[in-house]
Write a protein that holds these residues in place. Structure first.
Motif, PDB file in Angstrom:
ATOM      1  N   TYR A 123       0.877  -1.165   0.000  1.00  0.00           N
ATOM      2  CA  TYR A 123       0.000   0.000   0.000  1.00  0.00           C
ATOM      3  C   TYR A 123       0.914   1.214   0.000  1.00  0.00           C
ATOM      4  O   TYR A 123       1.658   1.436   0.946  1.00  0.00           O
ATOM      5  CB  TYR A 123      -0.891  -0.004   1.263  1.00  0.00           C
ATOM      6  N   SER A 124       0.897   1.959  -1.062  1.00  0.00           N
ATOM      7  CA  SER A 124       1.822   3.094  -1.150  1.00  0.00           C
ATOM      8  C   SER A 124       1.104   4.398  -0.793  1.00  0.00           C
ATOM      9  O   SER A 124      -0.080   4.565  -1.053  1.00  0.00           O
ATOM     10  CB  SER A 124       2.427   3.189  -2.550  1.00  0.00           C
ATOM     11  N   LEU A 130      11.425   1.684  11.781  1.00  0.00           N
ATOM     12  CA  LEU A 130      10.367   2.626  11.430  1.00  0.00           C
ATOM     13  C   LEU A 130       9.302   1.972  10.553  1.00  0.00           C
ATOM     14  O   LEU A 130       8.105   2.198  10.748  1.00  0.00           O
ATOM     15  CB  LEU A 130      10.953   3.846  10.726  1.00  0.00           C
ATOM     16  N   GLN A 131       9.723   1.143   9.629  1.00  0.00           N
ATOM     17  CA  GLN A 131       8.754   0.474   8.756  1.00  0.00           C
ATOM     18  C   GLN A 131       7.813  -0.413   9.578  1.00  0.00           C
ATOM     19  O   GLN A 131       6.602  -0.417   9.350  1.00  0.00           O
ATOM     20  CB  GLN A 131       9.485  -0.363   7.705  1.00  0.00           C
ATOM     21  N   GLU A 132       8.361  -1.131  10.527  1.00  0.00           N
ATOM     22  CA  GLU A 132       7.535  -1.985  11.382  1.00  0.00           C
ATOM     23  C   GLU A 132       6.610  -1.143  12.255  1.00  0.00           C
ATOM     24  O   GLU A 132       5.448  -1.503  12.467  1.00  0.00           O
ATOM     25  CB  GLU A 132       8.417  -2.873  12.257  1.00  0.00           C
ATOM     26  N   LEU A 160       1.177   0.718  13.447  1.00  0.00           N
ATOM     27  CA  LEU A 160       0.263   1.844  13.609  1.00  0.00           C
ATOM     28  C   LEU A 160      -0.956   1.704  12.688  1.00  0.00           C
ATOM     29  O   LEU A 160      -2.098   1.906  13.114  1.00  0.00           O
ATOM     30  CB  LEU A 160       0.983   3.157  13.324  1.00  0.00           C
ATOM     31  N   ILE A 161      -0.710   1.341  11.449  1.00  0.00           N
ATOM     32  CA  ILE A 161      -1.808   1.163  10.492  1.00  0.00           C
ATOM     33  C   ILE A 161      -2.727   0.027  10.939  1.00  0.00           C
ATOM     34  O   ILE A 161      -3.959   0.163  10.939  1.00  0.00           O
ATOM     35  CB  ILE A 161      -1.266   0.919   9.070  1.00  0.00           C
ATOM     36  N   GLU A 162      -2.145  -1.108  11.336  1.00  0.00           N
ATOM     37  CA  GLU A 162      -2.951  -2.251  11.766  1.00  0.00           C
ATOM     38  C   GLU A 162      -3.807  -1.894  12.980  1.00  0.00           C
ATOM     39  O   GLU A 162      -4.996  -2.221  13.022  1.00  0.00           O
ATOM     40  CB  GLU A 162      -2.051  -3.441  12.095  1.00  0.00           C
ATOM     41  N   VAL A 184      -6.673   0.485  11.951  1.00  0.00           N
ATOM     42  CA  VAL A 184      -7.730  -0.223  11.224  1.00  0.00           C
ATOM     43  C   VAL A 184      -8.566  -1.064  12.189  1.00  0.00           C
ATOM     44  O   VAL A 184      -9.800  -1.064  12.116  1.00  0.00           O
ATOM     45  CB  VAL A 184      -7.131  -1.091  10.099  1.00  0.00           C
ATOM     46  N   ARG A 185      -7.925  -1.762  13.114  1.00  0.00           N
ATOM     47  CA  ARG A 185      -8.666  -2.574  14.087  1.00  0.00           C
ATOM     48  C   ARG A 185      -9.564  -1.698  14.964  1.00  0.00           C
ATOM     49  O   ARG A 185     -10.714  -2.052  15.229  1.00  0.00           O
ATOM     50  CB  ARG A 185      -7.694  -3.359  14.954  1.00  0.00           C
ATOM     51  N   MET A 186      -9.036  -0.556  15.418  1.00  0.00           N
ATOM     52  CA  MET A 186      -9.818   0.344  16.267  1.00  0.00           C
ATOM     53  C   MET A 186     -11.041   0.875  15.511  1.00  0.00           C
ATOM     54  O   MET A 186     -12.159   0.874  16.030  1.00  0.00           O
ATOM     55  CB  MET A 186      -8.960   1.508  16.739  1.00  0.00           C
TER      56      MET A 186
END
Length: 74
Positions: free
Chosen positions: A6-7, A26-28, A33-35, A38-40
């Motif tokens: 996802y860019s 940082l990538q992890e 953060l994204i995961e 989305v869950r929240m």
């Protein structure tokens, strides 16, 4: 587990600051953060859906009455 890409577009200054940070974690952190976000939001969506359903639901038989009837039938 398969993943997909996802860019996103970010300011070049921010990208330069990211590249200057030590380590590759940082990538992890971004992925986590994204995961979590989305869950929240998914939980909020499900909660809102349940609350709307509860508002439109007609009141039924009280649980205590159902339990008493089941006990009396034994």
């Amino acid at each position: 587990m398969t993943t997909s890409v996802y860019s996103i577009r970010i300011d070049p200054r921010v990208r330069k600051m990211m590249d200057e940070l030590p380590g590759k974690a940082l990538q992890e952190e971004i992925r986590t953060l994204i995961e979590n976000t989305v869950r929240m939001r998914r939980r909020e969506q499900l909660l809102n859906r349940a609350l709307k359903r509860q508002e439109t639901k007609k009141p039924g038989m009280p649980a205590a009455r159902i339990i008493r009837e089941a006990r009396d039938d034994r």
